[in-house]
Design an enzyme around this catalytic site. Sequence first.
Site, mmCIF file in Angstrom:
data_model
loop_
_atom_site.group_PDB
_atom_site.id
_atom_site.type_symbol
_atom_site.label_atom_id
_atom_site.label_comp_id
_atom_site.label_asym_id
_atom_site.label_seq_id
_atom_site.Cartn_x
_atom_site.Cartn_y
_atom_site.Cartn_z
ATOM 1 N N LYS A 140 -18.742 -27.353 13.317
ATOM 2 C CA LYS A 140 -19.363 -26.063 13.106
ATOM 3 C C LYS A 140 -20.528 -25.899 14.072
ATOM 4 O O LYS A 140 -21.023 -26.870 14.617
ATOM 5 C CB LYS A 140 -19.870 -25.932 11.657
ATOM 6 C CG LYS A 140 -18.735 -25.880 10.637
ATOM 7 C CD LYS A 140 -19.227 -25.889 9.192
ATOM 8 C CE LYS A 140 -20.266 -24.858 8.887
ATOM 9 N NZ LYS A 140 -19.797 -23.475 9.209
ATOM 10 N N GLY A 141 -20.944 -24.653 14.260
ATOM 11 C CA GLY A 141 -22.104 -24.401 15.102
ATOM 12 C C GLY A 141 -21.844 -23.512 16.292
ATOM 13 O O GLY A 141 -22.735 -23.291 17.110
ATOM 14 N N GLY A 142 -20.619 -22.974 16.394
ATOM 15 C CA GLY A 142 -20.335 -22.048 17.485
ATOM 16 C C GLY A 142 -21.247 -20.831 17.462
ATOM 17 O O GLY A 142 -21.568 -20.254 18.499
ATOM 18 N N GLY A 166 -20.687 -16.360 10.652
ATOM 19 C CA GLY A 166 -19.507 -16.306 11.508
ATOM 20 C C GLY A 166 -18.603 -15.140 11.172
ATOM 21 O O GLY A 166 -18.792 -14.442 10.167
ATOM 22 N N SER A 167 -17.574 -14.942 11.996
ATOM 23 C CA SER A 167 -16.721 -13.762 11.865
ATOM 24 C C SER A 167 -15.928 -13.752 10.563
ATOM 25 O O SER A 167 -15.771 -12.688 9.940
ATOM 26 C CB SER A 167 -15.760 -13.673 13.058
ATOM 27 O OG SER A 167 -14.974 -14.851 13.167
ATOM 28 N N GLU A 177 -26.694 -24.329 8.038
ATOM 29 C CA GLU A 177 -25.399 -24.478 7.367
ATOM 30 C C GLU A 177 -25.267 -25.866 6.744
ATOM 31 O O GLU A 177 -24.795 -26.010 5.616
ATOM 32 C CB GLU A 177 -24.264 -24.229 8.369
ATOM 33 C CG GLU A 177 -24.136 -22.782 8.804
ATOM 34 C CD GLU A 177 -23.151 -22.562 9.932
ATOM 35 O OE1 GLU A 177 -22.740 -21.416 10.140
ATOM 36 O OE2 GLU A 177 -22.793 -23.548 10.616
#
Length: 217
Positions: free
Chosen positions: A94-96, A29-30, A103
């Site tokens: 979570k999971g976008g 992620g970012s 994860e």
Amino acid sequence: MTQDELKQKVAQAALAYIKDISIIGVGTGSTTNHFINMLADFKNDIEGAVSSSEGTSERLKKVGIRVLDLNEAGTLEVYIDGADEINPRKQLVKGGGGALTREKIIAQASKKFICIADDSKSVDVLGKFPLPVEVIPMARSFVAREMVKLGGQPVWRESCITDNHNHIIDVHNLSILDPIELEKTINNIPGVVTVGLFAIRPADVVLIGKGDQVVTL
């Protein structure tokens, strides 16, 4: 501070949790990407990292960090990752980014899970962010119908094939009042690989960038 600056600030704060640890788990992620960039200064101190996605693996390699298989690494001391939503009990959605299964495996295999995020991810009740569910492709429509029974509005993430070659359904309009029970219920549906609820195994520490500081939960 901008949202991106807050992400950098919490990523910097997470470095304190990897001191004297040779093998770490790294998420996707970012916000986690900022953390990976900072690992370049520690590549001589880190033996390797277990990665939650192919994208993270490539980023780690670019900064000089060796990528290890979890089977090789065994139990991890610490796992650093972001989240799409965080409630006051340190339970997460979570999971976008589509990496929820790997994860969840790494989080479960780690003694300490450090979640890093900016304040926009903090909520009182999980569910405003659509809940990702990774599914075996042949079960996609069946699982979607089961999500409707649970009160959600499932949407197939058509452009996404996970690193595990599966599909993702994003479930909208849920108010997740009992995250542990819902996690168990969805995980028990045939065809579900995993659901993006991290409630049975929540974060141990949450670092949240808020204002000009990092708040620790």
